[in-house]
Write a protein that holds these residues in place. Sequence first.
Motif, PDB file in Angstrom:
ATOM      1  N   PRO A  40       0.824  -1.225   0.000  1.00 38.01           N
ATOM      2  CA  PRO A  40       0.000   0.000   0.000  1.00 38.01           C
ATOM      3  C   PRO A  40       0.850   1.264   0.000  1.00 38.01           C
ATOM      4  CG  PRO A  40      -0.885  -1.593   1.538  1.00 38.01           C
ATOM      5  CD  PRO A  40       0.419  -2.157   1.077  1.00 38.01           C
ATOM      6  N   GLY A  41       0.537   2.188  -0.891  1.00 40.52           N
ATOM      7  CA  GLY A  41       1.240   3.463  -0.952  1.00 40.52           C
ATOM      8  C   GLY A  41       2.607   3.398  -1.601  1.00 40.52           C
ATOM      9  N   ALA A  84       0.280  -8.585   0.375  1.00 42.03           N
ATOM     10  CA  ALA A  84       0.499  -7.513  -0.598  1.00 42.03           C
ATOM     11  C   ALA A  84      -0.450  -7.741  -1.763  1.00 42.03           C
ATOM     12  CB  ALA A  84       1.948  -7.507  -1.113  1.00 42.03           C
ATOM     13  N   THR A  85      -0.444  -6.812  -2.711  1.00 41.77           N
ATOM     14  CA  THR A  85      -1.139  -7.041  -3.978  1.00 41.77           C
ATOM     15  C   THR A  85      -0.112  -7.527  -4.989  1.00 41.77           C
ATOM     16  OG1 THR A  85      -2.838  -5.374  -3.576  1.00 41.77           O
ATOM     17  CG2 THR A  85      -2.432  -5.975  -5.860  1.00 41.77           C
ATOM     18  N   TYR A  86      -0.435  -8.608  -5.670  1.00 38.91           N
ATOM     19  CA  TYR A  86       0.471  -9.184  -6.670  1.00 38.91           C
ATOM     20  C   TYR A  86      -0.081  -8.869  -8.058  1.00 38.91           C
ATOM     21  CZ  TYR A  86       2.904 -11.391  -2.853  1.00 38.91           C
ATOM     22  OH  TYR A  86       3.628 -11.583  -1.714  1.00 38.91           O
ATOM     23  N   LEU A  87       0.752  -8.233  -8.858  1.00 39.05           N
ATOM     24  CA  LEU A  87       0.365  -7.783 -10.193  1.00 39.05           C
ATOM     25  C   LEU A  87       1.094  -8.590 -11.253  1.00 39.05           C
ATOM     26  CD1 LEU A  87       0.729  -3.960  -9.509  1.00 39.05           C
ATOM     27  CD2 LEU A  87      -1.426  -5.100  -9.994  1.00 39.05           C
ATOM     28  N   CYS A  88       0.373  -8.916 -12.300  1.00 37.02           N
ATOM     29  CA  CYS A  88       0.923  -9.599 -13.457  1.00 37.02           C
ATOM     30  C   CYS A  88       0.871  -8.620 -14.630  1.00 37.02           C
ATOM     31  CB  CYS A  88       0.066 -10.835 -13.734  1.00 37.02           C
ATOM     32  SG  CYS A  88       0.373 -11.665 -15.283  1.00 37.02           S
TER      33      CYS A  88
ATOM     34  N   ASP B 106       8.011   5.082  -6.207  1.00 36.86           N
ATOM     35  CA  ASP B 106       6.858   4.985  -5.312  1.00 36.86           C
ATOM     36  C   ASP B 106       5.718   5.927  -5.700  1.00 36.86           C
ATOM     37  OD1 ASP B 106       8.763   4.171  -2.318  1.00 36.86           O
ATOM     38  OD2 ASP B 106       7.746   2.873  -3.777  1.00 36.86           O
ATOM     39  N   GLY B 107       5.864   6.639  -6.788  1.00 41.34           N
ATOM     40  CA  GLY B 107       4.762   7.385  -7.354  1.00 41.34           C
ATOM     41  C   GLY B 107       4.520   8.751  -6.743  1.00 41.34           C
TER      42      GLY B 107
END
Lengths: 111, 113
Positions: A40-41, A84-88, B106-107
């Motif tokens: 996050p963030g 966490a969020t896992y992105l493909c 980190d944007g």
Amino acid sequence: EDQVTQSPEALRLQEGESSSLNCSYTVSGLRGLFWYRQDPGKGPEFLFTLYSAGEEKEKERLKATLTKKESFLHITAPKPEDSATYLCAVQAGTSGSRLTFGEGTQLTVNP
Amino acid sequence: DTGVSQDPRHKITKRGQNVTFRCDPISEHNRLYWYRQTLGQGPEFLTYFQNEAQLEKSRLLSDRFSAERPKGSFSTLEIQRTEQGDSAMYLCASSLGRMQPQHFGDGTRLSIL
């Protein structure tokens, strides 16, 4: 148009409970499939690149595999810090250098 | 390797104002990318530079958006006449080559009042 679909949208596991995340893709000429982790963030953090069907990569408790239509991210004996969020994402031959991302799988590992 | 650096981390502005974001890539990387990410979505590609040349632009990049990379090092992304729909996280990434991993900063989180 390149398309990436990730499932499930969210996954809740107990610590030590192994599972897999799915990434299905439709592209014209896959050049590479990338897995990222995002907290996050924060920005996405690179995990793996897979270039051809049958390829596998491992890092600690994570293992990524690739077929001609999908990729799996296997998580063995996860710990709470794996939450966490896992992105493909895919990079296709017809799309230049851009990455096309899925919407991600939000993983929560409970102690 | 100090990673990709973005500034500012947060920007709050009123609708109609102009904003500019900066990205410093990993020093030896010649490719630089901008993406936009909204809550619950994956990043969406905006534009890409190889050295100082802007080689790709997404349909998402309207006339109000402009990006530069004047000396092939840092890059700026400017949004003119901001709208509510511009609220998002703007991510910058860099890579050594076309099929090499893109490493993200980190944007900058933009909020439009």
